[in-house]
Write a protein that holds these residues in place. Structure first.
Motif, PDB file in Angstrom:
ATOM      1  N   ALA A   1     -36.290   4.098  19.613  1.00  0.00           N
ATOM      2  CA  ALA A   1     -37.467   4.886  19.227  1.00  0.00           C
ATOM      3  C   ALA A   1     -37.686   6.055  20.178  1.00  0.00           C
ATOM      4  CB  ALA A   1     -38.704   3.995  19.193  1.00  0.00           C
ATOM      5  N   GLY A   2     -37.476   5.825  21.474  1.00  0.00           N
ATOM      6  CA  GLY A   2     -37.642   6.896  22.446  1.00  0.00           C
ATOM      7  C   GLY A   2     -36.640   8.017  22.229  1.00  0.00           C
ATOM      8  N   CYS A   3     -35.393   7.642  21.978  1.00  0.00           N
ATOM      9  CA  CYS A   3     -34.355   8.657  21.744  1.00  0.00           C
ATOM     10  C   CYS A   3     -34.635   9.447  20.472  1.00  0.00           C
ATOM     11  CB  CYS A   3     -32.982   7.987  21.655  1.00  0.00           C
ATOM     12  SG  CYS A   3     -32.386   7.311  23.222  1.00  0.00           S
ATOM     13  N   ARG A   4     -35.061   8.749  19.438  1.00  0.00           N
ATOM     14  CA  ARG A   4     -35.384   9.435  18.187  1.00  0.00           C
ATOM     15  C   ARG A   4     -36.583  10.363  18.364  1.00  0.00           C
ATOM     16  NH1 ARG A   4     -34.723   4.422  13.848  1.00  0.00           N
ATOM     17  NH2 ARG A   4     -32.439   4.519  13.704  1.00  0.00           N
ATOM     18  N   ALA A   5     -37.558   9.918  19.137  1.00  0.00           N
ATOM     19  CA  ALA A   5     -38.741  10.748  19.380  1.00  0.00           C
ATOM     20  C   ALA A   5     -38.364  12.018  20.125  1.00  0.00           C
ATOM     21  CB  ALA A   5     -39.782   9.958  20.163  1.00  0.00           C
ATOM     22  N   PHE A   6     -37.431  11.906  21.073  1.00  0.00           N
ATOM     23  CA  PHE A   6     -36.998  13.092  21.814  1.00  0.00           C
ATOM     24  C   PHE A   6     -36.376  14.115  20.874  1.00  0.00           C
ATOM     25  CE2 PHE A   6     -33.709  15.527  23.996  1.00  0.00           C
ATOM     26  CZ  PHE A   6     -34.460  16.102  25.002  1.00  0.00           C
ATOM     27  N   LEU A   7     -35.515  13.656  19.971  1.00  0.00           N
ATOM     28  CA  LEU A   7     -34.884  14.585  19.032  1.00  0.00           C
ATOM     29  C   LEU A   7     -35.917  15.185  18.081  1.00  0.00           C
ATOM     30  CD1 LEU A   7     -31.583  12.698  18.120  1.00  0.00           C
ATOM     31  CD2 LEU A   7     -31.874  14.637  19.671  1.00  0.00           C
ATOM     32  N   ALA A   8     -36.865  14.355  17.642  1.00  0.00           N
ATOM     33  CA  ALA A   8     -37.878  14.848  16.705  1.00  0.00           C
ATOM     34  C   ALA A   8     -38.758  15.914  17.341  1.00  0.00           C
ATOM     35  CB  ALA A   8     -38.730  13.679  16.197  1.00  0.00           C
ATOM     36  N   VAL A   9     -39.220  15.660  18.563  1.00  0.00           N
ATOM     37  CA  VAL A   9     -40.093  16.635  19.224  1.00  0.00           C
ATOM     38  C   VAL A   9     -39.333  17.908  19.567  1.00  0.00           C
ATOM     39  CG1 VAL A   9     -39.760  15.885  21.618  1.00  0.00           C
ATOM     40  CG2 VAL A   9     -41.952  16.846  20.937  1.00  0.00           C
ATOM     41  N   SER A  10     -38.019  17.796  19.684  1.00  0.00           N
ATOM     42  CA  SER A  10     -37.200  18.974  19.975  1.00  0.00           C
ATOM     43  C   SER A  10     -37.179  19.969  18.821  1.00  0.00           C
ATOM     44  CB  SER A  10     -35.764  18.547  20.311  1.00  0.00           C
ATOM     45  OG  SER A  10     -35.736  17.772  21.477  1.00  0.00           O
ATOM     46  N   ARG A  11     -37.630  19.540  17.646  1.00  0.00           N
ATOM     47  CA  ARG A  11     -37.712  20.470  16.517  1.00  0.00           C
ATOM     48  C   ARG A  11     -38.976  21.317  16.568  1.00  0.00           C
ATOM     49  NH1 ARG A  11     -33.957  19.816  12.373  1.00  0.00           N
ATOM     50  NH2 ARG A  11     -34.567  21.960  11.958  1.00  0.00           N
ATOM     51  N   ASP A  12     -39.914  20.968  17.441  1.00  0.00           N
ATOM     52  CA  ASP A  12     -41.128  21.766  17.595  1.00  0.00           C
ATOM     53  C   ASP A  12     -40.745  23.152  18.104  1.00  0.00           C
ATOM     54  OD1 ASP A  12     -43.366  23.001  19.137  1.00  0.00           O
ATOM     55  OD2 ASP A  12     -44.432  21.213  18.480  1.00  0.00           O
ATOM     56  N   PRO A  13     -41.135  24.224  17.401  1.00  0.00           N
ATOM     57  CA  PRO A  13     -40.721  25.579  17.807  1.00  0.00           C
ATOM     58  C   PRO A  13     -41.116  25.942  19.239  1.00  0.00           C
ATOM     59  CG  PRO A  13     -41.633  25.611  15.599  1.00  0.00           C
ATOM     60  CD  PRO A  13     -41.900  24.240  16.142  1.00  0.00           C
ATOM     61  N   ASP A  14     -42.305  25.515  19.678  1.00  0.00           N
ATOM     62  CA  ASP A  14     -42.740  25.833  21.037  1.00  0.00           C
ATOM     63  C   ASP A  14     -41.869  25.126  22.063  1.00  0.00           C
ATOM     64  OD1 ASP A  14     -44.680  27.153  19.677  1.00  0.00           O
ATOM     65  OD2 ASP A  14     -46.378  26.084  20.563  1.00  0.00           O
ATOM     66  N   VAL A  15     -41.544  23.868  21.796  1.00  0.00           N
ATOM     67  CA  VAL A  15     -40.673  23.106  22.696  1.00  0.00           C
ATOM     68  C   VAL A  15     -39.282  23.732  22.724  1.00  0.00           C
ATOM     69  CG1 VAL A  15     -39.544  20.873  23.074  1.00  0.00           C
ATOM     70  CG2 VAL A  15     -41.958  20.960  22.409  1.00  0.00           C
ATOM     71  N   GLN A  16     -38.791  24.103  21.573  1.00  0.00           N
ATOM     72  CA  GLN A  16     -37.469  24.716  21.496  1.00  0.00           C
ATOM     73  C   GLN A  16     -37.399  25.980  22.348  1.00  0.00           C
ATOM     74  OE1 GLN A  16     -36.713  25.434  17.354  1.00  0.00           O
ATOM     75  NE2 GLN A  16     -36.117  23.325  16.928  1.00  0.00           N
ATOM     76  N   ARG A  17     -38.367  26.875  22.119  1.00  0.00           N
ATOM     77  CA  ARG A  17     -38.331  28.169  22.799  1.00  0.00           C
ATOM     78  C   ARG A  17     -38.499  28.021  24.311  1.00  0.00           C
ATOM     79  NH1 ARG A  17     -37.501  33.784  21.831  1.00  0.00           N
ATOM     80  NH2 ARG A  17     -38.796  33.782  19.961  1.00  0.00           N
ATOM     81  N   ILE A  18     -39.496  27.247  24.732  1.00  0.00           N
ATOM     82  CA  ILE A  18     -39.821  27.163  26.157  1.00  0.00           C
ATOM     83  C   ILE A  18     -38.875  26.236  26.905  1.00  0.00           C
ATOM     84  CG2 ILE A  18     -41.577  26.392  27.813  1.00  0.00           C
ATOM     85  CD1 ILE A  18     -43.703  27.354  25.780  1.00  0.00           C
ATOM     86  N   MET A  19     -38.699  25.022  26.392  1.00  0.00           N
ATOM     87  CA  MET A  19     -37.963  24.010  27.150  1.00  0.00           C
ATOM     88  C   MET A  19     -36.455  24.083  26.966  1.00  0.00           C
ATOM     89  SD  MET A  19     -38.554  19.872  27.206  1.00  0.00           S
ATOM     90  CE  MET A  19     -37.325  19.388  25.985  1.00  0.00           C
ATOM     91  N   LEU A  20     -36.017  24.400  25.734  1.00  0.00           N
ATOM     92  CA  LEU A  20     -34.589  24.292  25.444  1.00  0.00           C
ATOM     93  C   LEU A  20     -33.841  25.619  25.500  1.00  0.00           C
ATOM     94  CD1 LEU A  20     -34.851  21.771  22.475  1.00  0.00           C
ATOM     95  CD2 LEU A  20     -34.217  21.283  24.852  1.00  0.00           C
TER      96      LEU A  20
END
Length: 201
Positions: A95-114
């Motif tokens: 569940a934790g691994c899946r949650a990480f991938l899911a939240v990575s689709r958030d545009p703000d997370v993508q732009r800032i963190m990734l």
């Protein structure tokens, strides 16, 4: 000599100024990207002076560091919350691994963190921050699974780095993807990788 009330009021104002700078900078970085945002835009949005900004942050990069740290902490908290929703330690990992991938689709997370995070801060600094947030939860989960005999006993650190690297790479790939079917495909592939670590029942 300033009274206690004055000292407390000044401290509160400094905290509010810092919070406003981080909040407005985060919104601008997420919307336009680090390179396209100027200090003038940040102080204008926060309704403070450049002097106030430099009182709290020595540079735009230093302010961005705090923003990335904030985003990574929030991602780590969401991963931990998804894991904690389950009692079984194996389901917690999945569940934790899946949650990480899911939240990575958030545009703000993508732009800032990734996207901007590794580019602006440098890979080593970004990786150290990642290890203090999401990667720490992954390591703790693996230790629990090994101690429970669900995963074969092996050195945890290289395994955690391999899995973390795979998920970060998948998240970076998802950040460039526009196909909504890619997340289920990546999640399925990750589930197969995780299942291969499990001891035969």
């Amino acid at each position: 000599m300033p009274t206690r009330e004055v000292v407390v009021d000044r401290a509160r104002q400094r905290l509010e100024t810092r919070r406003a700078l981080v909040t407005e900078a985060r919104a601008l970085f997420a919307r336009h990207g680090y390179a396209a945002v100027s200090l003038a835009q940040i102080v204008g949005a926060a309704a403070v002076t450049k002097g106030a900004l430099y009182h709290h942050f020595e540079s735009k990069a230093a302010l961005f560091h705090v923003v990335v740290e904030q985003v990574q902490q929030e991602v780590g908290e969401r991963v931990a919350a998804a894991a904690d929703a389950h009692d079984d330690p194996w389901e917690q990992l999945v569940a934790g691994c899946r949650a990480f991938l899911a939240v990575s689709r958030d545009p703000d997370v993508q732009r800032i963190m990734l996207v901007d995070g590794p580019a602006v801060l440098g890979w080593n600094e970004w990786r150290a921050m990642d290890e203090a947030s999401s990667a720490r939860h992954l390591t703790e989960a693996l230790v629990t699974l090994i101690e429970a005999g669900i995963i074969a006993r092996r050195p945890v650190e290289p395994l955690a780095h391999l899995l973390s690297g795979a998920m970060n790479e998948a998240a970076l790939w998802l950040a460039r993807s526009t196909d909504p079917d890619d997340l289920p495909a990546v999640t399925e592939a990750l589930s197969r990788i995780l299942e291969s670590l499990r001891e035969p029942r």
